[in-house]
Design an enzyme around this catalytic site. Sequence first.
Site, PDB file in Angstrom:
ATOM      1  N   HIS A   1       0.825  -1.218   0.000  1.00  0.00           N
ATOM      2  CA  HIS A   1       0.000   0.000   0.000  1.00  0.00           C
ATOM      3  C   HIS A   1       0.860   1.270   0.000  1.00  0.00           C
ATOM      4  CE1 HIS A   1      -4.133  -1.692   0.607  1.00  0.00           C
ATOM      5  NE2 HIS A   1      -3.438  -2.734   1.026  1.00  0.00           N
ATOM      6  N   THR A   2       2.059   1.158  -0.515  1.00  0.00           N
ATOM      7  CA  THR A   2       2.905   2.354  -0.615  1.00  0.00           C
ATOM      8  C   THR A   2       2.666   3.108  -1.921  1.00  0.00           C
ATOM      9  OG1 THR A   2       4.609   0.880  -1.448  1.00  0.00           O
ATOM     10  CG2 THR A   2       4.838   1.592   0.841  1.00  0.00           C
ATOM     11  N   ASP A   3       2.154   2.421  -2.950  1.00  0.00           N
ATOM     12  CA  ASP A   3       2.143   3.050  -4.283  1.00  0.00           C
ATOM     13  C   ASP A   3       1.271   4.297  -4.344  1.00  0.00           C
ATOM     14  OD1 ASP A   3      -0.124   1.453  -4.106  1.00  0.00           O
ATOM     15  OD2 ASP A   3      -0.082   0.855  -6.215  1.00  0.00           O
TER      16      ASP A   3
ATOM     17  N   GLY B   1      -4.608 -11.751  -8.086  1.00  0.00           N
ATOM     18  CA  GLY B   1      -3.665 -10.737  -7.620  1.00  0.00           C
ATOM     19  C   GLY B   1      -2.269 -10.957  -8.178  1.00  0.00           C
ATOM     20  N   LEU B   2      -2.142 -11.823  -9.178  1.00  0.00           N
ATOM     21  CA  LEU B   2      -0.828 -12.089  -9.775  1.00  0.00           C
ATOM     22  C   LEU B   2      -0.699 -11.402 -11.134  1.00  0.00           C
ATOM     23  CD1 LEU B   2      -0.476 -15.860  -8.784  1.00  0.00           C
ATOM     24  CD2 LEU B   2       0.461 -13.869  -7.612  1.00  0.00           C
TER      25      LEU B   2
ATOM     26  N   ASP C   1       2.119  -3.161 -11.906  1.00  0.00           N
ATOM     27  CA  ASP C   1       1.882  -4.454 -12.558  1.00  0.00           C
ATOM     28  C   ASP C   1       2.534  -4.491 -13.934  1.00  0.00           C
ATOM     29  OD1 ASP C   1       0.342  -4.778 -10.358  1.00  0.00           O
ATOM     30  OD2 ASP C   1      -1.575  -4.985 -11.406  1.00  0.00           O
TER      31      ASP C   1
HETATM   32  P1  ADP Z   1      -5.350 -10.229 -11.906  1.00  0.00           P
HETATM   33  O1  ADP Z   1      -4.696  -9.224 -12.785  1.00  0.00           O
HETATM   34  O2  ADP Z   1      -4.895 -10.143 -10.497  1.00  0.00           O
HETATM   35  O3  ADP Z   1      -5.255 -11.633 -12.413  1.00  0.00           O
HETATM   36  P2  ADP Z   1      -7.696  -8.793 -12.731  1.00  0.00           P
HETATM   37  O4  ADP Z   1      -9.087  -8.777 -12.229  1.00  0.00           O
HETATM   38  O5  ADP Z   1      -6.955  -7.517 -12.804  1.00  0.00           O
HETATM   39  O6  ADP Z   1      -6.904  -9.877 -11.850  1.00  0.00           O
HETATM   40  O7  ADP Z   1      -7.660  -9.411 -14.198  1.00  0.00           O
HETATM   41  C1  ADP Z   1      -8.271 -10.635 -14.468  1.00  0.00           C
HETATM   42  C2  ADP Z   1      -9.036 -10.551 -15.780  1.00  0.00           C
HETATM   43  O8  ADP Z   1      -8.120 -10.563 -16.884  1.00  0.00           O
HETATM   44  C3  ADP Z   1      -9.926 -11.757 -16.013  1.00  0.00           C
HETATM   45  O9  ADP Z   1     -11.185 -11.571 -15.406  1.00  0.00           O
HETATM   46  C4  ADP Z   1     -10.027 -11.773 -17.524  1.00  0.00           C
HETATM   47  O10 ADP Z   1     -10.971 -10.837 -17.969  1.00  0.00           O
HETATM   48  C5  ADP Z   1      -8.649 -11.301 -17.961  1.00  0.00           C
HETATM   49  N1  ADP Z   1      -7.768 -12.450 -18.221  1.00  0.00           N
HETATM   50  C6  ADP Z   1      -6.610 -12.761 -17.593  1.00  0.00           C
HETATM   51  N2  ADP Z   1      -6.049 -13.886 -18.089  1.00  0.00           N
HETATM   52  C7  ADP Z   1      -6.866 -14.309 -19.080  1.00  0.00           C
HETATM   53  C8  ADP Z   1      -6.860 -15.434 -19.975  1.00  0.00           C
HETATM   54  N3  ADP Z   1      -5.886 -16.346 -19.953  1.00  0.00           N
HETATM   55  N4  ADP Z   1      -7.890 -15.546 -20.859  1.00  0.00           N
HETATM   56  C9  ADP Z   1      -8.872 -14.632 -20.867  1.00  0.00           C
HETATM   57  N5  ADP Z   1      -8.940 -13.568 -20.065  1.00  0.00           N
HETATM   58  C10 ADP Z   1      -7.963 -13.398 -19.166  1.00  0.00           C
HETATM   59 MG    MG Z   2      -4.916  -7.116 -12.670  1.00  0.00          MG
END
Ligand code: ADP
Ligand code: MG
Length: 401
Positions: free
Chosen positions: A47-49, A138-139, A186
């Site tokens: 939470h620094t960003d 969250g990855l 990210d």
């Molecule tokens: P995080 O970035 O932490 O994984 P986010 O909510 O920011 O979570 O992003 C996730 C979204 O990105 C998914 O709901 C989807 O819409 C999209 N996404 C990520 N990877 C894929 C994939 N392999 N195929 C389709 N959509 C993807």
């Molecule tokens: Mg994301």
Amino acid sequence: MSQSFEQRRGQKSVDEWASDVSLILDGNTNEGIRASAPGRVEFIGNHTDYNGGWVLGATIDRRVEVVLQRRSDRQIRLQSEAAVPPVEVPLGSVERQSGEWAWANYILGMVEVLQGEGMTIESGFDLRVGSTLPVGAGLSSSAALELASGAALSEAYGGEFLRRDLVRMAQRAENEFVGVPCGLLDQAVVALGGADRLVRLDARSEATAAVPFPPETGIWIFRTHQAHALSESGYQERHDEARAVRERLRELLGNEEAEYLVDVSPSQLEEVKRELSRTLYRRARHVVTEHRRTQRVVQLLKAGRRSAAGRLLFASHESSRVDYENSTEALDFVVDRLAEQEGVLGARLTGAGFGGAAMAWTRAGYGEEQAHEVAGAYADRFGTELETLACRPAPGLYVWA
Ligand code: ADP
Ligand code: MG
């Protein structure tokens, strides 16, 4: 499809080649333009960003890969191996998708932003997505998807953008097209990270730098699968509290002393402690000390002082737990078990908190057996599964030539 991984790997030479580079989608690299981007984990800087501070992130060896083939017509056809429906839109009218088609926005956003930057996409294309990265965990699968797509598009249509340009463009795609107000971390880690380094982001200046990641150490991620909704409201609340205490500190110390929360020194904060509510004081103390811990970790890693750096990861967790109150019983349990184990240099919650995941930074000897010990204790205590992911920093974004 019939070729083994070793055979496929033999066809290519990539500068950043490492044992953890693999083809996720079937097929070989002649059938289209292939781009690959890793996920990322927050190493320290919790939470620094949004408070103008430092964050350190690591790429992980779970990736999103895309294959792009140009078409002779003007259709865009997007397909993913994840359980999402294919999306088809004409190149001339790229619009924001909703509902189950919303996954396409990360790619369509890149199409819009790249064109806005002057790149001409003169034909339609097919783009297939494969992934070994958990989605919505969250990855940063979102940033990996944006950057892999953006790099493939840039390669296909002669964009000639620099990596750091793509970082900005991916952030804009996510902010403006997808509609998620994320910072730069990210995208910066996904594009600029590597097997030998962590990426440092200074959120104030948005400058990035590489920090050496000690060889023969690893990263483990422990996912609790606790509710995500909680995470969003908690995140917003902390954001608001951070703004409130920064404004109060500006009144007390003056604007120059507190442009960002991280500008306030720990001793200045102590001086005005009585003027703040206990909650706001603790929120500020977390941010102020976490920023400095992150700076110190960078110094220690440069000096090769792993144990001292690892202790600061534990200190980061303690600060989140006590002062920022974004930990949970489950995350505390995981970090406490890790603290008792041989081979764990440091451990902490990672990301927004309020559920989600913890990470451990480990020495070479740490393996499945120890991680399963933690998961076993977790299952006994909470009756649910703790997912363990063995990771290590991996090559950042690349395109196959
Ligand atoms: P995080 O970035 O932490 O994984 P986010 O909510 O920011 O979570 O992003 C996730 C979204 O990105 C998914 O709901 C989807 O819409 C999209 N996404 C990520 N990877 C894929 C994939 N392999 N195929 C389709 N959509 C993807
Ligand atoms: Mg994301």
